[in-house]
Design an enzyme around this catalytic site. Structure first.
Site, mmCIF file in Angstrom:
data_model
loop_
_atom_site.group_PDB
_atom_site.id
_atom_site.type_symbol
_atom_site.label_atom_id
_atom_site.label_comp_id
_atom_site.label_asym_id
_atom_site.label_seq_id
_atom_site.Cartn_x
_atom_site.Cartn_y
_atom_site.Cartn_z
ATOM 1 N N ARG A 118 0.821 -1.225 0.000
ATOM 2 C CA ARG A 118 0.000 0.000 0.000
ATOM 3 C C ARG A 118 0.850 1.268 0.000
ATOM 4 N NH1 ARG A 118 -3.184 -3.402 3.415
ATOM 5 N NH2 ARG A 118 -5.147 -3.952 2.391
ATOM 6 N N LYS A 124 3.932 11.573 -10.651
ATOM 7 C CA LYS A 124 3.142 10.756 -11.572
ATOM 8 C C LYS A 124 3.860 9.439 -11.836
ATOM 9 C CE LYS A 124 0.433 14.131 -14.180
ATOM 10 N NZ LYS A 124 0.121 14.653 -15.534
ATOM 11 N N GLU A 165 11.354 17.953 -24.101
ATOM 12 C CA GLU A 165 10.644 18.351 -22.887
ATOM 13 C C GLU A 165 11.163 19.690 -22.368
ATOM 14 O OE1 GLU A 165 8.054 17.090 -21.682
ATOM 15 O OE2 GLU A 165 7.951 14.975 -22.232
ATOM 16 N N LYS A 172 9.274 22.903 -13.387
ATOM 17 C CA LYS A 172 8.420 21.743 -13.116
ATOM 18 C C LYS A 172 8.063 21.673 -11.630
ATOM 19 C CE LYS A 172 6.311 17.790 -13.888
ATOM 20 N NZ LYS A 172 6.915 16.595 -14.488
ATOM 21 N N GLU A 191 -3.402 18.451 -10.847
ATOM 22 C CA GLU A 191 -4.055 19.065 -11.999
ATOM 23 C C GLU A 191 -5.467 19.539 -11.674
ATOM 24 O OE1 GLU A 191 -3.831 16.805 -15.578
ATOM 25 O OE2 GLU A 191 -1.671 16.546 -15.475
ATOM 26 N N ARG A 195 -0.982 22.625 -13.958
ATOM 27 C CA ARG A 195 -0.154 21.466 -14.314
ATOM 28 C C ARG A 195 -0.508 20.929 -15.695
ATOM 29 N NH1 ARG A 195 1.878 16.497 -10.394
ATOM 30 N NH2 ARG A 195 3.131 15.487 -11.991
ATOM 31 N N ASN A 253 1.434 19.601 -20.372
ATOM 32 C CA ASN A 253 1.110 18.628 -21.413
ATOM 33 C C ASN A 253 1.201 19.216 -22.817
ATOM 34 O OD1 ASN A 253 0.484 16.473 -19.597
ATOM 35 N ND2 ASN A 253 -1.488 17.443 -19.176
ATOM 36 N N HIS A 283 1.764 17.004 -25.875
ATOM 37 C CA HIS A 283 1.606 15.600 -25.494
ATOM 38 C C HIS A 283 0.345 14.946 -26.044
ATOM 39 C CE1 HIS A 283 4.946 16.509 -22.932
ATOM 40 N NE2 HIS A 283 4.949 15.312 -22.398
ATOM 41 N N HIS A 341 1.352 11.692 -27.680
ATOM 42 C CA HIS A 341 0.954 10.383 -27.175
ATOM 43 C C HIS A 341 0.189 9.593 -28.233
ATOM 44 C CE1 HIS A 341 1.224 11.472 -22.603
ATOM 45 N NE2 HIS A 341 2.401 11.257 -23.162
ATOM 46 N N HIS A 398 9.805 9.005 -26.840
ATOM 47 C CA HIS A 398 8.793 9.899 -26.276
ATOM 48 C C HIS A 398 9.035 11.348 -26.680
ATOM 49 C CE1 HIS A 398 5.939 11.653 -23.485
ATOM 50 N NE2 HIS A 398 6.908 12.384 -22.960
#
Length: 557
Positions: free
Chosen positions: A315, A337, A379, A421, A431, A436, A440, A443, A447, A460
């Site tokens: 957990r 993330k 990035e 960042k 977000e 935030r 993206n 992206h 993606h 990426h």
């Protein structure tokens, strides 16, 4: 940047009306320290109110005095709480002085509350009179909002931020004291460790350490200093186990920390639940305990996989990121993330799990293949175009130094990216407020291209590069992004030898992948577009025919 708590000094920054002076007095009283107000000291020194200094002598005289007073206070040997003026942060040298000589706390408030507070201030003394120009506008709230927006990223560079809207002065003061007492150890580091930022997420605060050739020398001692009582479980991939996985092992061994090491095959193809299950079984065989820590050594795939494992095994156990790729350093290792891919989409399974530290050894970039190094700059370019035009200028002027990995220039630029960042994550961890989401940029299409190409054709950063061009062209069509911004982006991406088009990928497959993007809301994509260099915004309601047109333009057969 290293700040010592031996210098018991707290600087309060923030917009007018956020309560710096009133809270500062209470903070000083709680701690038993002195309190100083920069504006009051300037007024006493010049023998006139702040309003008269501005009207009779000009702002430049005031700013010169502000620098002198802050320099004097930064050399005080007594324990002291210092309230600064709203504009003190506009001087880069002054802001750096604050951060290097004390613990900087930013007090935040909404424009509406600031207006209400300033409207209720009576001219008790000269220092308070200077708020009048803010209220003389025909639309004071928008005036406050505009000025505040211009300075927001400067305020965000504080070590700690307190949102005061729903808090009394006493509550603000208590929160500031708690922040000082809780985070003081982060600002008392020695040696070559360089804390360039502290992420103050609601779920936990942690330092981001950046340097050149610091992994083996510093990792173990710092992990020991964080008070880890259990074992360290290093997780890396086949590309970085030599030398960086082994360097991490040696560093931990030298610090007397027991460790284990697991390696999985490198590449995006390993970023799945099968790899996660294999690591679960390995950790179970090692009798992992809740007092242990996972140390992710590697690029973005390692960080995402190891982070997800740490967030879910027992957990949740502690996590440290040691990013070795440029993408991981400036982006994926910061913010909590974690996640893995499904065949139908990227990062569809994951969790937020903040690390307890990020340690980035910039020298690790020397061993990256050129293609991997270049894709990482995508990035970094994203951060510049979405948040900071000065970064874009650095890329344009120092490109050869960056591609050649000049230690000083590269470390400085990576530190600036990390700070961006970190500040965004601090202010919008999950977000919720939309800030935030601006990370993206590029992206959504990126993606989609990655997924449609099977995750094995484009790295990426290469996909994000294509995605940024696509978002810029989309913004141009929608009359949001000026053509000069589009051209400047294309030119810089081309100079970094990053792709501006994709080949042999179905537009229908890209759109299908985009429709499954985790950022969809009520079946609608929330696009991130540029309205200027250094400023991004969200935009909804884009016609799919326009998106198809852009994807067609990006396709190169």
């Amino acid at each position: 940047m290293t700040v010592s708590t031996d210098k018991k000094r707290i600087f309060l920054i923030g917009f007018s009306g956020t309560g710096k002076s009133s809270a500062g007095r209470v903070i000083a009283n709680i701690l038993g320290w002195e309190f100083k107000d920069v504006d009051e000291l300037i007024s006493l020194r010049l023998g006139k109110s702040i309003e008269k200094i501005f009207s009779e002598d000009g702002e430049s005289v005031f700013r010169d005095q502000e620098v002198l007073v802050i320099n004097e206070l930064s050399n005080e040997t007594n324990s002291i709480v210092i309230s600064t003026g709203a504009g003190a942060v506009t001087s880069e040298s002054t802001l750096e002085l604050l951060k290097s000589t004390g613990f900087v706390i930013n007090l935040e408030a909404s424009p509406e509350l600031i207006y209400q507070r300033l409207s209720n201030i009576h001219e008790v003394n000269g220092a308070e009179a200077m708020v009048r120009p803010l209220l003389s506008s025909s639309d004071p709230i928008n005036r406050i909002r505009g000025l505040k927006s211009e300075r927001q990223f400067l305020y965000m560079s504080a070590h700690w931020t307190i949102h005061t809207d729903q808090m009394s002065t006493g509550q603000v003061a208590n929160e500031a004291v708690r922040a000082w007492r809780k985070n003081g150890n982060y600002f008392n580091l020695t040696g070559s460790l360089n804390v360039v930022s502290v992420v103050n997420a609601e779920s936990g605060s942690y330092p981001v350490v950046v340097g050149w050739n610091i992994l083996e020398e510093q990792l173990g001692s710092h992990v020991h200093g964080l008070g880890i009582k259990g074992r360290a479980h290093i997780i890396c991939d086949s590309n970085v186990v030599h030398p960086y996985g082994r360097s991490a092992q040696r560093s931990l061994h030298n610090a007397g920390i027991e460790m284990t090491l697991f390696t999985f095959p490198a590449g995006e193809a390993s970023k799945n639940l099968k790899t996660v299950e294999t690591i679960y079984e390995w950790l179970a065989s090692k009798r992992v305990e809740r007092g242990d820590v996972v140390i992710a050594v590697g690029g973005g795939v390692v960080g995402d996989v190891a982070g997800y494992v740490a967030s879910t095994i027992l957990r949740g156990i502690k996590l440290i990121h040691v990013p070795t790729s440029l993408t991981a350093m400036v982006d994926s290792s910061i913010g909590g993330k974690t996640g893995v891919d499904l065949p139908v989409g990227k990062n569809l399974i994951g969790a937020f799990h903040q690390p307890i530290m990020v340690l980035a050894d910039v020298a690790a970039l020397k061993t990256l293949p050129q293609r991997v190094l270049k894709e990482g700059w995508a990035e970094a370019i994203k951060h510049g175009f979405a948040f900071d035009e000065t970064l874009v200028e650095i890329y344009e002027n120092e490109l050869e130094m960056l591609l050649g990995l000049d230690p000083e220039v590269t470390t400085s630029v990576i530190s600036k990216n990390i700070k961006i960042k970190s500040d965004v994550v601090t202010n919008d961890e999950r977000e919720v407020y939309g800030l935030r989401q601006l990370l993206n940029y590029g992206h959504t299409i990126g993606h989609g291209v990655e997924a449609a190409a099977g995750y094995d054709r484009y790295l990426h950063g290469e996909a994000v590069s294509i995605g940024m061009i696509g978002a810029a062209k989309l913004g141009e069509i929608l009359s949001v992004t000026p053509i000069e911004v589009v051209n400047r982006l294309i030119e810089l991406i081309t100079r970094f030898d990053l792709p501006v088009n994709y080949t042999d990928v179905s537009i229908d497959d890209i759109q299908a992948a985009m429709s499954r993007d985790k950022k969809m809301l009520s079946g609608e994509i929330s696009w991130v577009l540029l309205d200027a260099v250094g400023h991004a915004m969200t935009y909804k309601g884009v016609d799919q025919a326009i998106v198809w047109q852009v994807l067609k333009e990006l396709s190169k057969t």
